[in-house]
Structures are given as structure tokens and as C-alpha cells.
Design a protein around this motif. Structure first.
Motif, PDB file in Angstrom:
ATOM      1  N   ASP A 213       0.820  -1.211   0.000  1.00 16.14           N
ATOM      2  CA  ASP A 213       0.000   0.000   0.000  1.00 16.14           C
ATOM      3  C   ASP A 213       0.855   1.263   0.000  1.00 16.14           C
ATOM      4  N   HIS A 214       1.972   1.229   0.710  1.00 11.39           N
ATOM      5  CA  HIS A 214       2.806   2.434   0.846  1.00 11.39           C
ATOM      6  C   HIS A 214       3.721   2.656  -0.349  1.00 11.39           C
ATOM      7  N   PHE A 215       4.277   1.561  -0.900  1.00 17.03           N
ATOM      8  CA  PHE A 215       5.258   1.660  -1.979  1.00 17.03           C
ATOM      9  C   PHE A 215       4.652   1.103  -3.272  1.00 17.03           C
ATOM     10  N   PRO A 216       4.237   1.947  -4.198  1.00 14.37           N
ATOM     11  CA  PRO A 216       3.554   1.452  -5.403  1.00 14.37           C
ATOM     12  C   PRO A 216       4.455   0.659  -6.347  1.00 14.37           C
ATOM     13  N   ASN A 217       5.761   0.787  -6.208  1.00 13.30           N
ATOM     14  CA  ASN A 217       6.692   0.046  -7.060  1.00 13.30           C
ATOM     15  C   ASN A 217       7.393  -1.077  -6.299  1.00 13.30           C
ATOM     16  N   LEU A 218       6.724  -1.588  -5.284  1.00 10.84           N
ATOM     17  CA  LEU A 218       7.239  -2.710  -4.500  1.00 10.84           C
ATOM     18  C   LEU A 218       6.599  -4.002  -4.991  1.00 10.84           C
ATOM     19  N   TYR A 219       7.427  -5.041  -5.123  1.00 11.56           N
ATOM     20  CA  TYR A 219       6.975  -6.357  -5.575  1.00 11.56           C
ATOM     21  C   TYR A 219       7.385  -7.419  -4.557  1.00 11.56           C
ATOM     22  N   ILE A 220       6.564  -8.454  -4.456  1.00 11.03           N
ATOM     23  CA  ILE A 220       6.779  -9.535  -3.509  1.00 11.03           C
ATOM     24  C   ILE A 220       7.461 -10.707  -4.221  1.00 11.03           C
ATOM     25  N   GLY A 221       8.593 -11.159  -3.689  1.00 13.53           N
ATOM     26  CA  GLY A 221       9.328 -12.277  -4.274  1.00 13.53           C
ATOM     27  C   GLY A 221       8.783 -13.615  -3.797  1.00 13.53           C
ATOM     28  N   ILE A 222       8.524 -14.509  -4.753  1.00 15.27           N
ATOM     29  CA  ILE A 222       7.943 -15.823  -4.455  1.00 15.27           C
ATOM     30  C   ILE A 222       8.941 -16.902  -4.859  1.00 15.27           C
ATOM     31  N   THR A 223       9.317 -17.737  -3.909  1.00 17.77           N
ATOM     32  CA  THR A 223      10.210 -18.861  -4.153  1.00 17.77           C
ATOM     33  C   THR A 223       9.441 -20.173  -4.014  1.00 17.77           C
ATOM     34  N   GLY A 224      10.161 -21.275  -4.166  1.00 15.88           N
ATOM     35  CA  GLY A 224       9.564 -22.593  -4.003  1.00 15.88           C
ATOM     36  C   GLY A 224       9.022 -22.852  -2.613  1.00 15.88           C
ATOM     37  N   VAL A 225       9.374 -22.009  -1.647  1.00 15.93           N
ATOM     38  CA  VAL A 225       8.869 -22.213  -0.285  1.00 15.93           C
ATOM     39  C   VAL A 225       7.347 -22.068  -0.213  1.00 15.93           C
ATOM     40  N   ILE A 226       6.755 -21.421  -1.208  1.00 17.04           N
ATOM     41  CA  ILE A 226       5.292 -21.302  -1.223  1.00 17.04           C
ATOM     42  C   ILE A 226       4.630 -22.666  -1.328  1.00 17.04           C
ATOM     43  N   THR A 227       5.340 -23.660  -1.855  1.00 17.52           N
ATOM     44  CA  THR A 227       4.765 -25.000  -2.032  1.00 17.52           C
ATOM     45  C   THR A 227       4.814 -25.835  -0.764  1.00 17.52           C
ATOM     46  N   TYR A 228       5.458 -25.353   0.285  1.00 15.00           N
ATOM     47  CA  TYR A 228       5.654 -26.158   1.486  1.00 15.00           C
ATOM     48  C   TYR A 228       4.457 -26.036   2.418  1.00 15.00           C
ATOM     49  N   ALA A 229       4.022 -27.154   2.954  1.00 19.85           N
ATOM     50  CA  ALA A 229       2.866 -27.164   3.847  1.00 19.85           C
ATOM     51  C   ALA A 229       3.104 -26.338   5.106  1.00 19.85           C
ATOM     52  N   SER A 230       4.365 -26.151   5.476  1.00 17.88           N
ATOM     53  CA  SER A 230       4.697 -25.385   6.677  1.00 17.88           C
ATOM     54  C   SER A 230       4.537 -23.884   6.472  1.00 17.88           C
ATOM     55  N   ASN A 231       4.307 -23.442   5.244  1.00 17.26           N
ATOM     56  CA  ASN A 231       4.218 -22.017   4.946  1.00 17.26           C
ATOM     57  C   ASN A 231       2.880 -21.710   4.282  1.00 17.26           C
ATOM     58  N   GLN A 232       1.976 -21.087   5.024  1.00 20.28           N
ATOM     59  CA  GLN A 232       0.693 -20.658   4.467  1.00 20.28           C
ATOM     60  C   GLN A 232       0.643 -19.157   4.203  1.00 20.28           C
ATOM     61  N   ASP A 233       1.521 -18.383   4.850  1.00 18.47           N
ATOM     62  CA  ASP A 233       1.453 -16.926   4.739  1.00 18.47           C
ATOM     63  C   ASP A 233       1.699 -16.433   3.316  1.00 18.47           C
ATOM     64  N   THR A 234       2.669 -17.042   2.622  1.00 19.08           N
ATOM     65  CA  THR A 234       2.958 -16.579   1.265  1.00 19.08           C
ATOM     66  C   THR A 234       1.773 -16.811   0.349  1.00 19.08           C
ATOM     67  N   SER A 235       1.118 -17.948   0.493  1.00 17.20           N
ATOM     68  CA  SER A 235      -0.075 -18.215  -0.313  1.00 17.20           C
ATOM     69  C   SER A 235      -1.191 -17.219  -0.002  1.00 17.20           C
ATOM     70  N   THR A 236      -1.328 -16.844   1.258  1.00 20.29           N
ATOM     71  CA  THR A 236      -2.352 -15.867   1.619  1.00 20.29           C
ATOM     72  C   THR A 236      -2.080 -14.529   0.941  1.00 20.29           C
ATOM     73  N   VAL A 237      -0.811 -14.142   0.877  1.00 18.38           N
ATOM     74  CA  VAL A 237      -0.450 -12.900   0.179  1.00 18.38           C
ATOM     75  C   VAL A 237      -0.834 -12.984  -1.296  1.00 18.38           C
ATOM     76  N   VAL A 238      -0.522 -14.102  -1.938  1.00 15.08           N
ATOM     77  CA  VAL A 238      -0.854 -14.271  -3.359  1.00 15.08           C
ATOM     78  C   VAL A 238      -2.360 -14.224  -3.563  1.00 15.08           C
ATOM     79  N   ARG A 239      -3.119 -14.901  -2.701  1.00 12.21           N
ATOM     80  CA  ARG A 239      -4.579 -14.879  -2.849  1.00 12.21           C
ATOM     81  C   ARG A 239      -5.119 -13.460  -2.732  1.00 12.21           C
ATOM     82  N   THR A 240      -4.554 -12.688  -1.815  1.00  9.45           N
ATOM     83  CA  THR A 240      -4.995 -11.298  -1.656  1.00  9.45           C
ATOM     84  C   THR A 240      -4.675 -10.483  -2.902  1.00  9.45           C
ATOM     85  N   LEU A 241      -3.492 -10.663  -3.441  1.00 10.71           N
ATOM     86  CA  LEU A 241      -3.100  -9.924  -4.643  1.00 10.71           C
ATOM     87  C   LEU A 241      -3.964 -10.310  -5.835  1.00 10.71           C
TER      88      LEU A 241
END
Length: 348
Positions: A213-241
Motif C-alpha cells: 500500500d505504501h510503496f507502489p513500485n514494490l513487488y513480492i518475491g515468491i520462491t519454491g517455499v510457497i509449495t511447502y505445507a509449513s508455509n501458508q502466509d505466502t499463499s495468503t499474500v498471493v490470494r490477496t493480490l
């Protein structure tokens, strides 16, 4: 007593099958020297004896068009210049790199903040003038490991940001379990319109939204960690976007504002194994040709958002994303969106 049988897969498994996307691959965050060192450590008799052979054999052969190589140690590894100089000439890029575009960023990782000196800083500033340098980083805060004292991390982070901004360089940011301090320092030091890559995001979705919201030219980096069951936060960010606003159609055209990356040699995408033949053990390293499998998983997550879903179901997301069965997203669309992101942030 018998010799213990190794679970190391044969190196032939590193040459990947046809990926779930036909788009050219851009890996916006990789550690190529470390990846090659890991390869040689695991396969000392391996067929690739130079980093250039590895790239031509595993990367160019699978459509890797460009990488952003990350140098973030203190002191600075001098080999960076050999890599960067060898990519200056189009003929050298074709001969040595198999036609792949080599770019790099340089900074000091928060783990090494305690080793940051005036000499290290001068080495980085000199590297910033190289034609293949596209940013300063990775730098930031890491309160998970605390390998450097937090006050030193904060001071070194601030110092690097000021130089990067003075030089007009995009920022490659590492932040882990340091949401409040990272947000405070970025907002205090960085102009709102500056180009920013939050690398390998795994922290709270609320924190991501504040930065977006604050930085219009900011991008979120997504690695293979998004596929891990131990990490749900990155997927939540993608769903929001990916979620359409109430007034928009399900096939919303708003930018996804992500970058695809590997952080190789770390974090092999979990859904990759569905595409590989049966093997013993797990692959010992990640590399840039694996990016399309991360894209396929992201597509599955984005489709859940469009369909009103609120849960990520592990590897199955990657399959759905590759086939585009649930919504308007597929791996190709994610790859194209991330490609535009790479142009927006790094100009490549």
C-alpha cells in the motif's frame, strides 16, 4: 558391516522435464556461485566442471532467459567481476552463458552485518557502476537467526539503503520475523516511488499489505517455499493480490505484483516431484530452471482466490495451476506477470 546406500539422486535428475509453462524463465534472485559449489560438493565427479557448463547444461537447455545473481557476503567475493565481465559482450553471453542474460545485485546480508566495513562498502559501491549491476542487495533484517546483533543489522541496513537511494539503485530486501523494524526503516529512508523487491517473502500477510500500500513500485518475491505445507502466509499474500475487487470481473487485469525467484541453491519446489520419474531421496539443490513449477503453484493459489477459496492444498495447487482448470490463472500467465515485474523493478 555393509556400506550404507546413498539416497542421493543421480545428477541426470537435475536436467528437468518439460516445464508446466512455455514462457522464458527469469529468476530474479539466485546465488549462482553457491549453486555451482553445492553441485560440485554433491557430485564431485559430475559432468559440469565450470559454472558456465552448468548454466549451458541445466539452464539454457530449459529456457532460462535471464537471472539476477545475488552477491551478499562480507567481505565481497572477488569472483563476481569474472562473472559480470563475461556477460558484457553478446558473443560471450552466447558462448559462455548459452545466450542467457546475466545480471547481478550486490549488498551485505543481515547475517553478515557484523562484518560490514568501510572497505566492504567501497567494494559494493564500485560494483554498482558495472553495466550488469541492476540493484543493491540483498540487505535487511533477520530476527529468526540473529547471526548479527539487531542494532548492528539496523545500522547496516540503513547505511546500505542510503547509498542505494543516492545511486538510484533498486532494492533487494531480506526480512524475516522483523516486520515492525523493517517497515519503520523502509518508510523512514526510502522514497515512496522507489523500486523494491521484497525477496522470498514468508512473513505476515498484513505486513506485506502495508508495504504494498505504501510503496507502489514494490513487488513480492515468491520462491519454491510457497509449495511447502509449513508455509501458508505466502499463499495468503498471493490470494490477496489475485482477488478481484468487488467491482471487477473474475479475470481481473490488475498487476499481481510478484517476482518469481529460486534463492538457489535453496528451496526446491515441492510440486516438482510430481513431474519427475521415481527416484531415491530428494534433489540436493534448487536451480533456476525450476521457476515454472513455482509459477504453476502460484496459479493454483490465484485461482482459489478467484473462485472464493480460502485454503491451500499443498502440491495439488501446482497441478491445478498448470492446467488452468479452476479459473483464469495458469502457469503461463503467472510467468508473464512476473516477467513484467522483473522489467518494472530491475529493468531487465
Amino acid at each position: 558391516m555393509g556400506k550404507k546406500k546413498s539416497n542421493l539422486p543421480g545428477e541426470e535428475h537435475l536436467l528437468l522435464p518439460t516445464p508446466p509453462s512455455n514462457c522464458g524463465i527469469v529468476d530474479t534472485h539466485t546465488h549462482l556461485a553457491s549453486t555451482f559449489a553445492w553441485y560440485r560438493g554433491k557430485y564431485p565427479a559430475g559432468q559440469f566442471t565450470t559454472v558456465y557448463e552448468l548454466v549451458r547444461g541445466l539452464y539454457a537447455a530449459r529456457g532460462v532467459e535471464a537471472i539476477v545473481d545475488v552477491w551478499c557476503e562480507a567481505p565481497v567475493q572477488k569472483i563476481w567481476k569474472e562473472f559480470a565481465d563475461s556477460a558484457l559482450d553478446e558473443g560471450d553471453r552466447k558462448e559462455k552463458w548459452g545466450g542467457m542474460d546475466y545480471w547481478f545485485v550486490m549488498g551485505v546480508h543481515p547475517h553478515d552485518a557484523k562484518h560490514y566495513t568501510d572497505e566492504v562498502e567501497q567494494d559494493i559501491i564500485e560494483a554498482m557502476a558495472h553495466p550488469r549491476c541492476v540493484g543493491w542487495g540483498e540487505m535487511g533484517l533477520d530476527y529468526h537467526y540473529d547471526n548479527s546483533p539487531r542494532d548492528i543489522q539496523q545500522a547496516v541496513f540503513t547505511r546500505q539503503l542510503r547509498h542505494a537511494i543516492r545511486l538510484g539503485k533498486p532494492l533487494t530486501i531480506h526480512t524475516r520475523e522483523a516486520d515492525d523494524d523493517t517497515e519503520q526503516i523502509l518508510k523512514a529512508e526510502v522514497p515512496k516511488d522507489h523500486r523494491i523487491h521484497i525477496h522470498c517473502f514468508t512473513d505476515s500477510p498484513a505486513f506485506a499489505q502495508k508495504l504494498l500500500d505504501h510503496f507502489p513500485n514494490l513487488y513480492i518475491g515468491i520462491t519454491g517455499v510457497i509449495t511447502y505445507a509449513s508455509n501458508q502466509d505466502t499463499s495468503t499474500v498471493v490470494r490477496t493480490l489475485a482477488s478481484p475487487s468487488p467491482s471487477s470481473s473474475p479475470a481481473s487485469t490488475k498487476p499481481l505484483r510478484i517476482l518469481l525467484e529460486t534463492d538457489a541453491p535453496y528451496m526446491v519446489p515441492g510440486n516438482l516431484y510430481d513431474s519427475l520419474p521415481p527416484m531415491r531421496g530428494k534433489l540436493p539443490l534448487c536451480h533456476s530452471a525450476m521457476v515454472p513449477w513455482t509459477a504453476a503453484f502460484v496459479a493454483g493459489v490465484a485461482n482459489k482466490a478467484g473462485a472464493g477459496g480460502d485454503r491451500v492444498d499443498g502440491v495439488k495447487e501446482g497441478v491445478e495451476g498448470a492446467n488452468g482448470k479452476e479459473g483464469e490463472w495458469d502457469a503461463n500467465r503467472v510467468m508473464r506477470e512476473a516477467r513484467e515485474g522483473a522489467r518494472a523493478v530491475y529493468g531487465i
